[in-house]
Design an enzyme around this catalytic site. Structure first.
Site, short mmCIF file in Angstrom:
data_model
loop_
_atom_site.label_atom_id
_atom_site.label_comp_id
_atom_site.label_asym_id
_atom_site.label_seq_id
_atom_site.Cartn_x
_atom_site.Cartn_y
_atom_site.Cartn_z
N LYS A 166 68.78 51.97 60.06
CA LYS A 166 69.22 51.38 58.80
C LYS A 166 68.24 51.81 57.73
CE LYS A 166 69.02 48.48 55.96
NZ LYS A 166 68.88 48.64 54.46
N GLU A 170 55.24 47.81 60.29
CA GLU A 170 54.30 48.49 59.39
C GLU A 170 54.63 47.97 58.00
OE1 GLU A 170 52.95 50.39 56.72
OE2 GLU A 170 53.71 52.35 57.36
N CYS A 199 52.53 52.23 50.97
CA CYS A 199 51.94 51.01 51.52
C CYS A 199 50.45 51.19 51.80
CB CYS A 199 52.67 50.59 52.78
SG CYS A 199 52.84 51.91 53.99
N GLU A 245 50.14 43.67 46.29
CA GLU A 245 50.57 45.06 46.33
C GLU A 245 51.49 45.37 45.15
OE1 GLU A 245 52.11 48.09 49.76
OE2 GLU A 245 53.17 46.18 49.60
#
Length: 496
Positions: free
Chosen positions: A178, A253, A287, A386
């Site tokens: 996906k 992750e 990331c 973030e």
């Protein structure tokens, strides 16, 4: 409808569709199907059928060398179509064409690497286990986990998919991929490549669509044996909750807020280039971005002056233009989020040293200038959360201990970098960093052969290398009694 019966499952109607957006010109390019729960059910059924077909001999229990041939054929096709794939990737997610081309090379290399490991897996079967009793012998089998759901992000659309697809197929699993609704085009091209090389039906099923409508049903499906996810920490938590209901394994992750620590003994220009590369590569949408610069106070002023000069030399443009080094943000929503982070930092008392807005020469597209923010405190949002954009925040330090404390002052633990000519110091810092990946005198290099993953709220499990293959294998212990003598624990009735 389902294409090719059990090959690539897509939505039943174009009314359920995701717009494909040209981020450079803020224009819609077309539609891709948006899968629903019904499509997830079809994909899972196709994957289960692929594993059981011919009693598993077609895929799950086939030799690793058989699966390796398909992986190498996929790698060859990816290389053959590199130019087209790189262009599609750049258009779809906004990264510079040179970066996208590098990604496609890595995609091919990843399939090749796991083809090698698939072959080596055969030789590792029945690995003996040393036992303290000579009346028994024991060995280990490594078997595919089964049907795996792979949910991937938009910043490295095809590469992040490959990090999961290649080892999953090498292990003998059947996969449902996906991809992110924001960048699915190259993953659909991967489906076509797999069709061209004759990958058995149902081994790989690709479900473009939205998280709630396709990702959530996939994570919660009772016949999916494992979920591997790359994305935000918030979504990762939801996937864990869904998987926990079925005691389903997951590997995650997730986000990051990684530090780069620069000591006073460095070559300034070399350190500056790694610093900006570590934060602005992939338009800052990583990331692992080392977006918290922690620089020694004795060089801070000169270091920041040079950063500003280097940043002014970065070409910000249409990602297809020659020499582009910073393209547009992937979507309007992400663009607005980044600008909000910058605005909040300013309102909290930080200083925008450079950047902070859309470049004046670009009238269309979701572009954000490389931004450096100083006068930051550890309580500010810009230090703690973030951003996922080209934004670098800065703090200074005076001692090694202070640098370590600042570096580890985060709920995340994906990457950390240290730049110093003192290698003994680098070794100390490496051990002190609380992160899954550490870079010494660089930032961001990633190799298929080495493990990748984080700790704390950056997730758990490791991708790439042999560790990536282990994600998709279960270990079965087999123990055999080999003595001619009876076990003798109970008294035999014949001896009564």
């Amino acid at each position: 409808m389902a294409k090719d019966s059990t090959w690539v499952i897509v939505a039943n109607t174009i009314a359920k569709a995701v717009k494909v957006f040209l981020v450079v010109l803020e224009q819609i390019r077309g539609d891709i199907p948006a899968a629903t729960k019904e499509d997830v059910d079809l994909a899972v059924a196709a994957a289960k059928a692929a594993l059981s077909r011919n009693k598993g001999a077609d895929w799950a229990s086939a030799s690793g060398s058989v699966r390796a041939r398909y992986l190498r054929a996929i790698a060859a096709k990816v290389t053959e179509k590199k130019s087209d794939l790189a262009k599609l990737e750049a258009i779809d997610c906004g990264k510079p064409l040179d970066e996208a081309a590098w990604d496609i090379d890595d995609v091919a290399g990843c399939f090749e690497f796991y083809a090698d490991l698939a072959e080596k897996l055969d030789a590792k079967q029945k690995a003996p286990v040393s036992l303290p009793m000579d009346t028994f012998k024991s060995y280990v089998l490594k078997e595919p986990i089964g049907v795996v759901g792979l949910i991937t992000p938009w910043n490295y659309p095809l590469l992040m998919a490959t990090w999961k697809v290649a080892p999953a197929l090498a292990a003998g699993c059947a996969a449902i991929l996906k991809p992110s609704e924001l960048a699915s085009v190259t993953c659909l091209e991967l489906a076509e490549i797999c069709r061209e090389v004759g990958l058995p039906r149902g081994v790989l099923n690709i479900l473009p669509g939205l998280g709630l409508e396709a990702g959530a049903p996939l994570a919660a499906h009772p016949d999916v044996d494992k979920i591997a996810f790359t994305g935000s920490s918030a979504t990762g938590s939801k996937i864990m909750m869904a998987a926990a209901q079925l005691v389903k394994p997951v590997s995650l992750e997730l986000g990051g807020k990684s530090p780069i620590v620069v000591f006073e003994d460095v070559d300034l220009d070399k350190a500056v280039e790694w610093t900006i590369f570590g934060c602005f590569w992939t338009n800052g949408q990583m990331c692992s971005a080392t977006s918290r610069l922690i620089v020694h106070e004795s060089i801070a002023t000169e270091f920041l002056n040079r950063i500003v000069k280097w940043i002014k030399n970065i070409k910000i443009s249409d990602p297809l233009e020659e020499g582009c080094r910073l393209g547009p943000i992937v979507s309007e929503g992400q663009y607005e989020k980044i600008l909000k982070f910058i605005s909040n930092a300013k309102s909290e008392g930080a200083t925008i040293l450079t950047g902070g807005s859309c470049p004046e020469h670009l009238k269309k597209g979701f572009f954000v200038e490389p931004t450096v923010i100083t006068d930051v405190t550890t309580s500010m949002q810009i230090w703690r959360e973030e951003v996922f954009g080209p934004v670098l925040c800065v703090k200074t330090f005076s001692t090694e201990e202070e640098a370590i404390d600042l570096a580890n002052d985060t709920v995340y633990g994906l990457g950390s970098a240290v730049i110093s000519n003192d290698l003994e110091r680098c070794e100390r810092i490496t051990k002190a960093f609380k992160a899954g990946v550490v870079w010494i005198n660089c930032s961001q290099p990633c190799f298929t052969q080495a493990p990748w993953g984080g700790i704390k709220r950056s997730g758990f499990g490791r991708e790439l290398g042999e560790w990536g293959l282990d994600n998709y294998l279960s270990v079965k212990q087999v123990t055999q009694y080999i003595s001619d003598e009876a076990w003798g624990w109970y008294q035999s009735p014949s001896k009564l």
